[in-house]
Design a protein around this motif. Structure first.
Motif, PDB file in Angstrom:
ATOM      1  N   GLN A 168       1.073  -1.117   0.168  1.00 23.44           N
ATOM      2  CA  GLN A 168       0.178  -0.238   0.245  1.00 23.44           C
ATOM      3  C   GLN A 168       1.181   0.765   0.041  1.00 23.44           C
ATOM      4  OE1 GLN A 168      -2.299   1.122   3.744  1.00 23.44           O
ATOM      5  NE2 GLN A 168      -0.636  -0.458   4.509  1.00 23.44           N
ATOM      6  N   LEU A 169       0.149   2.168  -0.220  1.00 25.10           N
ATOM      7  CA  LEU A 169       0.705   3.286  -0.393  1.00 25.10           C
ATOM      8  C   LEU A 169       0.251   4.245   0.740  1.00 25.10           C
ATOM      9  CD1 LEU A 169       3.168   5.618  -1.767  1.00 25.10           C
ATOM     10  CD2 LEU A 169       1.121   6.877  -2.902  1.00 25.10           C
ATOM     11  N   VAL A 170       1.144   4.718   1.661  1.00 26.24           N
ATOM     12  CA  VAL A 170       0.506   5.512   2.719  1.00 26.24           C
ATOM     13  C   VAL A 170       1.153   6.673   2.985  1.00 26.24           C
ATOM     14  CG1 VAL A 170      -0.218   3.319   3.816  1.00 26.24           C
ATOM     15  CG2 VAL A 170       1.777   4.148   4.025  1.00 26.24           C
ATOM     16  N   PHE A 171       1.035   7.544   3.836  1.00 26.02           N
ATOM     17  CA  PHE A 171       1.747   9.237   3.527  1.00 26.02           C
ATOM     18  C   PHE A 171       1.645   9.503   5.292  1.00 26.02           C
ATOM     19  CE2 PHE A 171      -3.044   9.975   3.546  1.00 26.02           C
ATOM     20  CZ  PHE A 171      -2.953  10.987   4.732  1.00 26.02           C
ATOM     21  N   GLY A 172       3.033  10.689   4.943  1.00 24.51           N
ATOM     22  CA  GLY A 172       2.369  11.358   6.295  1.00 24.51           C
ATOM     23  C   GLY A 172       2.878  12.798   6.174  1.00 24.51           C
ATOM     24  N   HIS A 173       2.350  13.753   6.696  1.00 26.81           N
ATOM     25  CA  HIS A 173       2.197  14.968   6.179  1.00 26.81           C
ATOM     26  C   HIS A 173       3.047  15.611   7.211  1.00 26.81           C
ATOM     27  CE1 HIS A 173      -1.003  16.222   7.644  1.00 26.81           C
ATOM     28  NE2 HIS A 173      -1.802  14.750   7.286  1.00 26.81           N
ATOM     29  N   ARG A 174       3.595  17.440   7.138  1.00 29.50           N
ATOM     30  CA  ARG A 174       3.540  18.639   7.866  1.00 29.50           C
ATOM     31  C   ARG A 174       3.217  19.396   7.742  1.00 29.50           C
ATOM     32  NH1 ARG A 174       9.601  18.519  11.592  1.00 29.50           N
ATOM     33  NH2 ARG A 174       9.950  18.130   9.579  1.00 29.50           N
ATOM     34  N   GLU A 175       2.986  20.592   8.438  1.00 26.73           N
ATOM     35  CA  GLU A 175       2.608  21.896   7.492  1.00 26.73           C
ATOM     36  C   GLU A 175       4.336  22.571   8.312  1.00 26.73           C
ATOM     37  OE1 GLU A 175      -0.703  23.793   7.852  1.00 26.73           O
ATOM     38  OE2 GLU A 175      -2.145  22.472   6.858  1.00 26.73           O
ATOM     39  N   VAL A 176       5.306  23.375   7.362  1.00 25.57           N
ATOM     40  CA  VAL A 176       5.896  24.573   7.809  1.00 25.57           C
ATOM     41  C   VAL A 176       5.706  25.635   6.804  1.00 25.57           C
ATOM     42  CG1 VAL A 176       7.343  22.659   7.582  1.00 25.57           C
ATOM     43  CG2 VAL A 176       7.214  23.737   5.794  1.00 25.57           C
ATOM     44  N   THR A 177       6.030  26.654   7.449  1.00 25.12           N
ATOM     45  CA  THR A 177       6.706  27.895   7.458  1.00 25.12           C
ATOM     46  C   THR A 177       7.606  28.727   6.728  1.00 25.12           C
ATOM     47  OG1 THR A 177       4.091  28.599   9.189  1.00 25.12           O
ATOM     48  CG2 THR A 177       5.472  30.555   7.560  1.00 25.12           C
ATOM     49  N   GLY A 178       7.320  28.885   4.953  1.00 24.16           N
ATOM     50  CA  GLY A 178       8.323  29.799   4.960  1.00 24.16           C
ATOM     51  C   GLY A 178       8.933  31.194   4.569  1.00 24.16           C
ATOM     52  N   PRO A 179      10.049  31.918   4.735  1.00 22.31           N
ATOM     53  CA  PRO A 179      11.297  30.878   4.929  1.00 22.31           C
ATOM     54  C   PRO A 179      12.128  30.198   5.675  1.00 22.31           C
ATOM     55  CG  PRO A 179      11.200  33.419   4.870  1.00 22.31           C
ATOM     56  CD  PRO A 179      10.134  33.441   4.344  1.00 22.31           C
ATOM     57  N   THR A 180      12.855  29.182   5.756  1.00 21.64           N
ATOM     58  CA  THR A 180      12.967  28.483   6.729  1.00 21.64           C
ATOM     59  C   THR A 180      13.911  27.601   5.516  1.00 21.64           C
ATOM     60  OG1 THR A 180      13.020  27.321   8.442  1.00 21.64           O
ATOM     61  CG2 THR A 180      11.631  26.889   7.138  1.00 21.64           C
ATOM     62  N   ARG A 181      14.352  26.763   6.655  1.00 19.56           N
ATOM     63  CA  ARG A 181      14.948  25.401   6.131  1.00 19.56           C
ATOM     64  C   ARG A 181      14.626  24.395   6.987  1.00 19.56           C
ATOM     65  NH1 ARG A 181      17.877  24.175   1.625  1.00 19.56           N
ATOM     66  NH2 ARG A 181      19.910  22.561   2.503  1.00 19.56           N
ATOM     67  N   PHE A 182      13.854  23.291   5.454  1.00 17.08           N
ATOM     68  CA  PHE A 182      13.337  21.794   6.361  1.00 17.08           C
ATOM     69  C   PHE A 182      14.832  21.054   6.144  1.00 17.08           C
ATOM     70  CE2 PHE A 182      12.136  17.466   5.609  1.00 17.08           C
ATOM     71  CZ  PHE A 182      10.796  17.686   6.398  1.00 17.08           C
ATOM     72  N   SER A 183      15.131  20.344   6.794  1.00 13.73           N
ATOM     73  CA  SER A 183      15.989  18.677   6.685  1.00 13.73           C
ATOM     74  C   SER A 183      15.751  18.356   8.085  1.00 13.73           C
ATOM     75  CB  SER A 183      17.375  19.405   7.174  1.00 13.73           C
ATOM     76  OG  SER A 183      17.924  20.566   6.279  1.00 13.73           O
ATOM     77  N   GLY A 184      15.469  16.575   7.180  1.00 11.36           N
ATOM     78  CA  GLY A 184      14.750  15.918   8.097  1.00 11.36           C
ATOM     79  C   GLY A 184      13.646  14.130   6.944  1.00 11.36           C
ATOM     80  N   THR A 185      14.002  13.528   8.021  1.00 10.17           N
ATOM     81  CA  THR A 185      13.213  12.380   7.456  1.00 10.17           C
ATOM     82  C   THR A 185      11.896  12.564   6.528  1.00 10.17           C
ATOM     83  OG1 THR A 185      14.681  10.706   8.708  1.00 10.17           O
ATOM     84  CG2 THR A 185      12.817  10.010   7.822  1.00 10.17           C
ATOM     85  N   PRO A 186      11.813  12.921   5.601  1.00 12.07           N
ATOM     86  CA  PRO A 186      10.530  12.974   5.308  1.00 12.07           C
ATOM     87  C   PRO A 186       8.940  12.191   6.242  1.00 12.07           C
ATOM     88  CG  PRO A 186      11.697  12.018   3.479  1.00 12.07           C
ATOM     89  CD  PRO A 186      12.555  11.632   4.702  1.00 12.07           C
ATOM     90  N   PRO A 187       7.756  12.893   6.758  1.00 15.77           N
ATOM     91  CA  PRO A 187       6.944  12.554   7.627  1.00 15.77           C
ATOM     92  C   PRO A 187       6.725  10.950   6.790  1.00 15.77           C
ATOM     93  CG  PRO A 187       6.914  15.037   6.641  1.00 15.77           C
ATOM     94  CD  PRO A 187       7.842  14.278   5.804  1.00 15.77           C
TER      95      PRO A 187
END
Length: 1016
Positions: A168-187
């Protein structure tokens, strides 16, 4: 309707449940057929082919008989009992069975060794062999399930082979506000097991509004991943959502699974998984039993696709397949697939967690569905069919519970397979349409699958459900079901896996009926299976003929979000078409877009069948708020519609024309092509737009399209038409009734109308589905290439009418009740004193004076002997009744189930029994299976109470004894055991209905008639 042995116009005083003329070519499961006759059969239908067909109709062979699901508690069965049960099924009129080995639905504390208990062991194969050999002796067909339980699961995709298990295809998500830097494992999704999941894509999309994404700012972040699988992305200004899409195992096991190591469901989108599962069946079963299986079996069967995972069905190469098939990379738009529960068995998708503005999300999800359909076809169904056919069998399955194109996918299986429960005719019609488009001879339907229906389904309910299936296009019934007699811990009346105290596999909801000789109603099965077999004989005769092609983009039946239905659940368009006599098939977009789909000789040829017009209903293309194509159509289909109209095909659009394309490959170009096609369609004199469904029949008539059977006024009657080189046959059913919560046929209205059949100059015949008798009709009108026949059908009644004989002398109208045919003579029959007239086809009017007739007689005194069914055997009650009442109102019978024999005596004088006199017996309401005897002789074989039975030949002057045997379900007895606290029955206190009405309720009347021959 009467069960008169002659013929007349058709009404409910003439017959119950239908008759039909039989054609000259029979479609059998193994493609055997009778040869076509050379020309018409003549006035008496005596050609050898006609006689052969008539004999087949009277006594259908095993291939034409209904089948049954045969439930085993795993291979813990005995050879002697298997042989005995096959013999019982043959005696009950079944022609075959589907094996269902479900050890998980047996008793949870069974401690027998796995070798004797589990599917796929050598012990299991030996038991299969014993059943096949016993079946061969009886000419009994046995089809295999591809696995224990369902959906298809296999040891070959489990354990160290689990990479081939369902994904199956499952998902995680996270809202962010720019400008900023996103670094990390995809949700990650909160409930995903990180040990089994791997990343498919990381995506970011800008928010336009809460939960609304901007398609212009959606990007694939997967290329930014570092070696540790972390995203490094500079977030632009604004509010964004970062998604991680992960492929993860569904963990789905069989729906009868109760053990942690039970096999997993295979990845149906991966051809390697299908090959592994079929190779495993070769090793476990076919290596030993291949030749015997090919001799006795017809198909492998994969049952319902009941899934319980929350993601989208996926496979390791889905993205690559999507790109190749749809022509664009969907990675940046995967947020359109952020849907939970889209494939879940409860049909309750939560809708997209986020969606794109405009139509982008709907387009991407539509493209996902198309890709899913094609992968299921190419990687699962076609390889499985090729494998099965290599062993002399075929492969059948159910594809309607997923968000696939259900019409397209049902073109791929060996036979469509519907399980409509008590659903609308539209359900079976939609699924069976796929089979007809592919030229399949068989359309299968599971019968009797009613939730909370355990031990309360009557012959009347089974007949009505079957008849609705027949007019929905089914011609092979599989009754659900017949359980193996013995299972560990089972109580009275028998083991039935769908009615258990143990809540096995979360499945205890009293599903369907466990049909065994332990049930009182078992004795009524043979007349019912004979009725079904004769109906199936007619419905496999020749080829189907259908008036209308109905365009619908149906992505998963049961998931269509279309509120425009009537109180029976029938789509309003289907009801409007059927009410005017139009028959129809649902045609999928892919079939309309094929290059070989074209207008020939004024008809639209789509695969095997052809149609006189096309009706386009876009509003049926909404699916649980997830996909909405109610304003869309592919450019390929739109272009074909322009060509169809140019070539003269009548086309009716309901409600609207499309305004955009369906896919997302090049939306601007496709939208422009669709709008250009619509502009040309609007200018065509062969194209009509109507405001709503009710206007479609009038629009078709305006365009010159008349149904092959037209009604003089709208009716709630559905029909099916079959044609041979020399004859035409219709099966018609009054579908206005419904089954209430006690599974009783209620409501509806009697349909009284004149049906006009487009058969040229041929005379109508009736072939009685209960008795197998063949009768000519004596009242009809011929003219304008049509034959008009008066019809009256009570709610739930069906009839088959056939045309093969040349027209002979007949009445066109009469003031009598009937015009019957006896020994080639027309005879008027009436229940009213005085004179009656008839206008004959040569223009003469004849008058008959019947003189006086006695009034109807209503018996006043009855005795009732009840043989009650109880765990210890039987109990006997004898009562005298001043009036007929429900057993539940009688203290001695309040908790009784079983067989009651009502007996009364009437004294008749010569006015009832003189030559050319007789009587009808009207039973009124009967709650249970029925058999009637008059003076010790059976009056009629029907196990469903006819409103009128012709008993004239059985009466005598003086004392006459009438016996009405009524057999009930076990519902009331089982509820009583639960109320008494007897262990093993408490589940019946949880059912929404605790008891049913039982018995002969009447009013019972004898209605005298007289008949008189007329000179022709």
């Amino acid at each position: 309707m009467t069960t008169d042995q002659n013929g007349s116009g058709i009404d409910r005083r003439m017959f119950l449940g239908g008759f039909g003329a039989l054609g000259v070519t029979l479609a059998l499961p193994d493609a055997e057929a009778f040869p076509a006759a050379d020309g018409n059969a003549g006035a008496t239908g005596t050609s050898s082919a006609y006689d052969h067909m008539a004999e087949t109709f009277r006594n259908p062979g095993p291939r034409l008989r209904p089948r049954v699901t045969w439930w085993w508690p795993g291979p813990a069965v005995r050879d002697a009992e298997l042989r005995a049960e096959i013999s019982e099924l043959v005696k009950a009129g079944f022609g075959g069975a589907q094996f269902f080995e479900t050890p998980g639905l047996a008793h949870p504390n069974d401690q027998r060794p796995p070798e004797r208990f589990l599917w796929g062991t050598p012990h299991w194969a030996r038991r299969i062999e014993a059943a096949l050999r016993a079946a061969r002796e009886h000419g009994f067909r046995i089809d295999f399930q591809v696995s224990s339980g369902w959906p298809w699961n296999s040891p070959a995709v489990s354990g160290r082979f689990s990479a081939l298990a369902q994904q199956q295809l499952v998902f995680g998500h996270r809202e962010v506000t720019g400008p900023t830097r996103f670094s990390g494992t995809p949700p990650r999704p909160g409930d995903a097991d990180p040990r089994g999941a791997h990343l498919v894509a990381a995506v970011a999309a800008r928010l336009q509004a809460p939960r609304v994404l901007d398609p212009r700012h959606s990007r694939d972040l997967t290329p930014t991943l570092d070696g540790q699988g972390r995203v490094h992305w500079t977030v632009p200004e604004g509010r964004w959502v970062v998604f991680g899409f992960w492929q993860a195992p569904t963990g789905q096991r069989s729906n009868d699974s109760t053990r942690p190591n039970d096999p997993l469901v295979l990845d149906q989108l991966n051809p390697d998984a299908t090959r592994a599962a079929t190779a495993d069946l070769d090793r476990r079963l076919l290596k030993r039993l291949g030749p015997l299986a090919a001799e006795v079996a017809d198909r492998f069967h994969d049952d319902s696709l009941e899934f319980a995972f929350g993601g989208l069905l996926w496979t390791g190469r889905f993205l690559e397949e999507f790109r190749a098939r749809r022509g664009y990379d969907p990675a940046a738009f995967l947020p359109a697939l952020a849907v939970v529960g889209w494939h879940s068995i409860d049909f309750e998708a939560e809708g997209p967690a986020y969606d794109y503005s405009g139509s982008v999300g709907h387009r991407v999800r539509h493209d996902y569905n198309e890709t899913l359909t094609e992968l299921w076809r190419d990687h699962h169904v076609r390889p499985a069919r090729a494998w099965a056919r290599g062993h002399g069998l075929d492969f059948q399955g159910r594809g309607h519970m997923l968000t696939m194109d259900v019409v397209a996918i049902n073109q791929e299986y060996a036979a469509p397979d519907a399980d409509p429960f008590d659903g609308p005719v539209a359900f079976t019609r939609t699924l069976s349409s796929g089979g007809r488009l592919a030229g399949r001879e068989i359309a299968s339907m599971e019968l009797g699958d009613i939730t909370h229906g355990d031990y309360m389904i009557t012959p009347e309910a089974l007949k009505y459900l079957a008849d609705k299936g027949f007019v929905g296009g089914a011609n092979e019934l599989v009754l659900h079901g017949y359980p193996y007699k013995h299972a560990h811990g089972a109580g009275w009346p028998s083991w039935w896996p769908w009615s258990s105290e143990h809540d096995l596999a979360g499945r205890e909801y009293g599903f369907s009926e466990g049909l065994t000789p332990a049930l009182p109603l078992w004795r009524h099965l043979r007349p019912l299976t004979d009725y079904f077999a004769r109906a199936q004989t007619v419905l496999r005769t020749g080829r189907p003929v259908t008036d209308i092609a109905l365009y619908r983009d149906v992505q998963g039946y049961g998931r269509v979000d279309d509120p425009r239905t009537d109180e029976r659940g029938e789509p309003l368009l289907d009801a409007a078409l059927a009410a005017s006599g139009y028959s129809f098939d649902v045609v999928d977009p892919g079939s309309l877009a094929r290059e070989d789909t074209a207008v020939r000789d004024g008809r639209l040829v789509v695969g095997a069948p052809s149609y006189g017009a096309l009706v386009v209903e876009l509003d049926a293309s909404k699916h649980l708020g997830v996909v909405d194509c109610s304003d869309a159509m592919s450019a390929a289909v739109a272009r074909h519609l322009v060509a169809f109209a140019r070539d003269g095909l009548p086309i009716v659009f309901v409600g609207r024309f499309p305004d955009r394309g369906a896919g997302y490959r090049d939306p601007q170009r496709e939208d422009a092509e669709v709008r250009d096609a619509v502009a040309r369609l609007r200018r065509s004199p062969r194209v009509c737009l109507v405001r709503d469904e009710a206007g479609v029949p009038e629009a078709l008539a305006h365009l010159g399209v008349r149904p092959d059977v037209a009604f003089d006024r709208p009716q709630r009657v559905h029909g099916v038409h079959r044609r041979t080189p020399t004859a035409d046959y219709w099966f018609l059913c009054n579908t206005s009734a419904v089954l209430d919560k006690t599974i009783r046929l209620v409501g509806g209205a009697t349909a009284r109308f004149t049906a006009s059949f487009a058969v040229g100059e041929r005379a109508p015949d009736l072939w009685d589905l209960w008795t197998g008798e063949i009768r000519p009709l004596g009242r009809y009108r011929v003219g304008g290439g049509r034959v008009e026949v008066p019809i009256e059908l009570a709610p739930g009644e069906s009839t088959v009418i056939g045309f093969e004989r040349p027209v002979g002398r007949h009445a066109e109208s009469t003031t009598a009740d009937d015009v019957v045919v006896r020994e080639h003579q027309l005879r008027l029959r009436t229940t009213r004193a005085g004179t009656a007239t008839a206008r004959l086809d040569d223009g003469r009017t004849v008058t008959v004076d019947f003189g006086s007739l006695p009034g109807p007689l209503e018996p006043q005194h009855w005795s009732l002997r009840v043989d009650g069914a109880v765990p210890s055997g039987k109990e006997r009650h004898t009562l005298r009744l001043a009036r007929l009442v429900d057993w539940r109102t009688l203290p001695r019978l309040r908790t009784t189930s079983g067989t009651g024999t009502y007996r009364t005596t009437v004294t008749l004088d010569e006015h009832w029994t003189a030559p050319n006199h007789g009587a009808y017996l009207e039973l009124g309401r009967v709650e249970g299976g029925v058999q009637v005897r008059v003076n010790g002789r059976h009056a009629h074989p029907a196990s469903v109470a006819p409103p009128r039975i012709d008993i004239g030949a059985l009466l005598r002057q003086g004392r006459n004894v009438i016996e009405v045997e009524v057999t009930t379900t076990l519902k009331n007895r089982l509820t009583a055991l639960a109320e008494q606290g007897v262990p093993g029955y408490s589940r019946f206190l949880e059912r929404p209905v605790r008891t049913q009405p039982y018995g002969l309720l009447g009013p019972v009347r004898l209605v005298p008639y007289a008949e008189h021959g007329i000179e022709t």
